[in-house]
Design a protein around this motif. Structure first.
Motif, PDB file in Angstrom:
ATOM      1  N   GLY A 280       0.807  -1.222   0.000  1.00  0.00           N
ATOM      2  CA  GLY A 280       0.000   0.000   0.000  1.00  0.00           C
ATOM      3  C   GLY A 280       0.833   1.261   0.000  1.00  0.00           C
ATOM      4  O   GLY A 280       0.309   2.362  -0.149  1.00  0.00           O
ATOM      5  N   PHE A 281       2.115   1.115   0.179  1.00  0.00           N
ATOM      6  CA  PHE A 281       3.038   2.248   0.112  1.00  0.00           C
ATOM      7  C   PHE A 281       4.414   1.707  -0.253  1.00  0.00           C
ATOM      8  O   PHE A 281       4.688   0.513  -0.098  1.00  0.00           O
ATOM      9  CB  PHE A 281       3.091   3.003   1.450  1.00  0.00           C
ATOM     10  N   GLY A 282       5.256   2.583  -0.749  1.00  0.00           N
ATOM     11  CA  GLY A 282       6.601   2.158  -1.113  1.00  0.00           C
ATOM     12  C   GLY A 282       6.625   1.379  -2.414  1.00  0.00           C
ATOM     13  O   GLY A 282       5.709   1.439  -3.236  1.00  0.00           O
ATOM     14  N   SER A 283       7.681   0.604  -2.599  1.00  0.00           N
ATOM     15  CA  SER A 283       7.876  -0.133  -3.841  1.00  0.00           C
ATOM     16  C   SER A 283       6.992  -1.374  -3.890  1.00  0.00           C
ATOM     17  O   SER A 283       6.511  -1.874  -2.864  1.00  0.00           O
ATOM     18  CB  SER A 283       9.347  -0.545  -3.982  1.00  0.00           C
ATOM     19  N   SER A 284       6.784  -1.868  -5.102  1.00  0.00           N
ATOM     20  CA  SER A 284       5.971  -3.067  -5.302  1.00  0.00           C
ATOM     21  C   SER A 284       6.767  -4.061  -6.146  1.00  0.00           C
ATOM     22  O   SER A 284       7.714  -3.701  -6.840  1.00  0.00           O
ATOM     23  CB  SER A 284       4.661  -2.721  -6.006  1.00  0.00           C
ATOM     24  N   THR A 285       6.339  -5.329  -6.087  1.00  0.00           N
ATOM     25  CA  THR A 285       7.009  -6.390  -6.831  1.00  0.00           C
ATOM     26  C   THR A 285       6.003  -7.089  -7.728  1.00  0.00           C
ATOM     27  O   THR A 285       4.947  -7.528  -7.262  1.00  0.00           O
ATOM     28  CB  THR A 285       7.620  -7.430  -5.867  1.00  0.00           C
ATOM     29  N   PHE A 286       6.324  -7.167  -9.003  1.00  0.00           N
ATOM     30  CA  PHE A 286       5.424  -7.831  -9.943  1.00  0.00           C
ATOM     31  C   PHE A 286       5.468  -9.341  -9.716  1.00  0.00           C
ATOM     32  O   PHE A 286       6.533  -9.951  -9.726  1.00  0.00           O
ATOM     33  CB  PHE A 286       5.835  -7.503 -11.382  1.00  0.00           C
ATOM     34  N   VAL A 287       4.282  -9.943  -9.506  1.00  0.00           N
ATOM     35  CA  VAL A 287       4.226 -11.387  -9.270  1.00  0.00           C
ATOM     36  C   VAL A 287       3.300 -12.076 -10.272  1.00  0.00           C
ATOM     37  O   VAL A 287       3.052 -13.286 -10.167  1.00  0.00           O
ATOM     38  CB  VAL A 287       3.730 -11.694  -7.832  1.00  0.00           C
ATOM     39  N   GLY A 288       2.787 -11.338 -11.248  1.00  0.00           N
ATOM     40  CA  GLY A 288       1.905 -11.935 -12.248  1.00  0.00           C
ATOM     41  C   GLY A 288       0.636 -12.487 -11.627  1.00  0.00           C
ATOM     42  O   GLY A 288      -0.063 -11.793 -10.886  1.00  0.00           O
ATOM     43  N   LEU A 289       0.359 -13.737 -11.903  1.00  0.00           N
ATOM     44  CA  LEU A 289      -0.834 -14.392 -11.359  1.00  0.00           C
ATOM     45  C   LEU A 289      -0.557 -15.075 -10.021  1.00  0.00           C
ATOM     46  O   LEU A 289      -1.381 -15.877  -9.550  1.00  0.00           O
ATOM     47  CB  LEU A 289      -1.357 -15.424 -12.364  1.00  0.00           C
ATOM     48  N   GLY A 290       0.552 -14.728  -9.404  1.00  0.00           N
ATOM     49  CA  GLY A 290       0.935 -15.357  -8.146  1.00  0.00           C
ATOM     50  C   GLY A 290      -0.098 -15.196  -7.046  1.00  0.00           C
ATOM     51  O   GLY A 290      -0.355 -16.130  -6.278  1.00  0.00           O
ATOM     52  N   ASN A 291      -0.711 -14.012  -6.957  1.00  0.00           N
ATOM     53  CA  ASN A 291      -1.721 -13.792  -5.920  1.00  0.00           C
ATOM     54  C   ASN A 291      -2.941 -14.687  -6.131  1.00  0.00           C
ATOM     55  O   ASN A 291      -3.534 -15.181  -5.166  1.00  0.00           O
ATOM     56  CB  ASN A 291      -2.160 -12.319  -5.917  1.00  0.00           C
ATOM     57  N   TYR A 292      -3.307 -14.902  -7.385  1.00  0.00           N
ATOM     58  CA  TYR A 292      -4.445 -15.772  -7.683  1.00  0.00           C
ATOM     59  C   TYR A 292      -4.121 -17.230  -7.377  1.00  0.00           C
ATOM     60  O   TYR A 292      -4.974 -17.976  -6.888  1.00  0.00           O
ATOM     61  CB  TYR A 292      -4.864 -15.621  -9.148  1.00  0.00           C
ATOM     62  N   VAL A 293      -2.880 -17.632  -7.673  1.00  0.00           N
ATOM     63  CA  VAL A 293      -2.450 -19.000  -7.359  1.00  0.00           C
ATOM     64  C   VAL A 293      -2.487 -19.225  -5.850  1.00  0.00           C
ATOM     65  O   VAL A 293      -2.921 -20.288  -5.362  1.00  0.00           O
ATOM     66  CB  VAL A 293      -1.042 -19.266  -7.922  1.00  0.00           C
ATOM     67  N   ASP A 294      -2.044 -18.227  -5.093  1.00  0.00           N
ATOM     68  CA  ASP A 294      -2.053 -18.349  -3.633  1.00  0.00           C
ATOM     69  C   ASP A 294      -3.483 -18.471  -3.100  1.00  0.00           C
ATOM     70  O   ASP A 294      -3.735 -19.193  -2.126  1.00  0.00           O
ATOM     71  CB  ASP A 294      -1.377 -17.132  -2.996  1.00  0.00           C
ATOM     72  N   LEU A 295      -4.422 -17.768  -3.724  1.00  0.00           N
ATOM     73  CA  LEU A 295      -5.815 -17.834  -3.268  1.00  0.00           C
ATOM     74  C   LEU A 295      -6.373 -19.246  -3.419  1.00  0.00           C
ATOM     75  O   LEU A 295      -7.196 -19.688  -2.603  1.00  0.00           O
ATOM     76  CB  LEU A 295      -6.680 -16.853  -4.057  1.00  0.00           C
ATOM     77  N   ALA A 296      -5.943 -19.954  -4.453  1.00  0.00           N
ATOM     78  CA  ALA A 296      -6.464 -21.304  -4.703  1.00  0.00           C
ATOM     79  C   ALA A 296      -6.165 -22.236  -3.536  1.00  0.00           C
ATOM     80  O   ALA A 296      -6.944 -23.171  -3.272  1.00  0.00           O
ATOM     81  CB  ALA A 296      -5.873 -21.869  -5.991  1.00  0.00           C
ATOM     82  N   GLY A 297      -5.071 -22.002  -2.837  1.00  0.00           N
ATOM     83  CA  GLY A 297      -4.728 -22.852  -1.706  1.00  0.00           C
ATOM     84  C   GLY A 297      -4.969 -22.205  -0.362  1.00  0.00           C
ATOM     85  O   GLY A 297      -4.515 -22.720   0.667  1.00  0.00           O
ATOM     86  N   ASP A 298      -5.659 -21.072  -0.344  1.00  0.00           N
ATOM     87  CA  ASP A 298      -5.898 -20.320   0.885  1.00  0.00           C
ATOM     88  C   ASP A 298      -7.202 -20.790   1.538  1.00  0.00           C
ATOM     89  O   ASP A 298      -8.287 -20.598   0.983  1.00  0.00           O
ATOM     90  CB  ASP A 298      -5.970 -18.824   0.563  1.00  0.00           C
ATOM     91  N   ALA A 299      -7.109 -21.385   2.726  1.00  0.00           N
ATOM     92  CA  ALA A 299      -8.298 -21.909   3.414  1.00  0.00           C
ATOM     93  C   ALA A 299      -9.266 -20.796   3.796  1.00  0.00           C
ATOM     94  O   ALA A 299     -10.487 -20.984   3.729  1.00  0.00           O
ATOM     95  CB  ALA A 299      -7.873 -22.686   4.660  1.00  0.00           C
TER      96      ALA A 299
END
Length: 268
Positions: free
Chosen positions: A24-43
């Motif tokens: 939400g502040f500072g630098s960011s890192t491009f992860v592509g679809l990584g956040n969506y992949v993580d959601l698939a395994g997020d209980a």
């Protein structure tokens, strides 16, 4: 231009943020679809989606079934003071959801009105902290949604039923049709459009509900009442995972769109 500025642009930015790991502040890192992949395994995310789908029963299905029956009774009975009844029925839609949530939180509390009534009729064994019990918390929140949405659904259905020509009912009665046959042969087909609109509005309300959950349970106990909208808030402002929160928001948007397209197609 207005729609693009206030709807499409924020949606596009959310989609963009979902491709990054950002606090939400500072630098960011491009992860592509990584956040969506993580959601698939997020209980927690899976629990939020499941809870939202369960809330559709309370927000949409139950109000529709009960609303159809009550609206048909009011329409057939030609109740006096219909304007007053419509106002009272629609009142929960006017009251701010925060106020509704605070009021029902008091009703559901261990020393609240619901438990007082149960004790008064000798059902002490059923008393509990309704919002603090994992087995009842989601249903308790869902019942509030039923109470809120009932007025909207009934008003829509009453409006549709008021447009049905009286000659149709007279002809049905001359043919020997009873109240139940009238309902399924005349009333129900005539309000098909209103049913579709009611389902679309209430399903959207169920899937994007936030106020009630935030003010009553904050997603607890555990993740018993967490929903996608609350997950967006929690991830973005408590965990500072803006990318993950944006991914949840995009998935929720797609889910709402897909379900309501299906409902609209069926209702055509």
């Amino acid at each position: 231009l207005i729609y693009g500025a206030f709807a499409l642009y924020p949606l596009g930015r959310a989609a963009q943020f979902s491709l990054f790991e950002w606090r939400g502040f500072g630098s960011s890192t491009f992860v592509g679809l990584g956040n969506y992949v993580d959601l698939a395994g997020d209980a927690d995310f899976r629990a939020a989606i499941t809870n939202a789908l369960v809330l559709i029963i309370f927000y949409a299905v139950i109000p529709l079934v009960v609303g159809l029956v009550l609206a048909a009774i009011l329409r057939r009975g030609q109740v006096r003071g219909m304007g007053f009844f419509r106002t009272v029925i629609f009142l929960p839609q006017v009251v701010a959801l925060v106020v509704v949530a605070v009021a029902w939180r008091q009703i559901y509390s261990p020393n609240g009105m619901l438990n007082d009534v149960l004790r008064a009729v000798g059902l002490d064994g059923l008393t509990r902290g309704w919002l603090g019990d994992p087995g009842t918390a989601l249903a308790a929140v869902g019942f509030i949604g039923t109470w809120v949405q009932m007025g909207l659904v009934m008003l829509l259905l009453l409006s549709g039923m008021s447009r049905i020509p009286g000659e149709l009912f007279e002809a049905a009665r001359l043919d020997g049709a009873g109240p139940i046959r009238e309902f399924f042969a005349i009333t129900l087909p005539s309000v098909r459009g209103e049913i579709t609109v009611a389902l679309v509005l209430t399903i959207i309300a169920a899937l994007k509900t936030f106020d009630l959950v935030y003010m009553t349970t904050s997603g607890g106990p555990g993740n018993a009442t967490t929903v996608p909208s609350y997950e967006v808030y929690f991830r973005a402002f408590d965990l500072r995972e803006v990318g993950s929160a944006s991914a949840v928001a995009i998935v929720l948007t797609i889910l709402i769109f897909a379900i309501n397209v299906g409902v609209t197609r069926i209702g055509e």
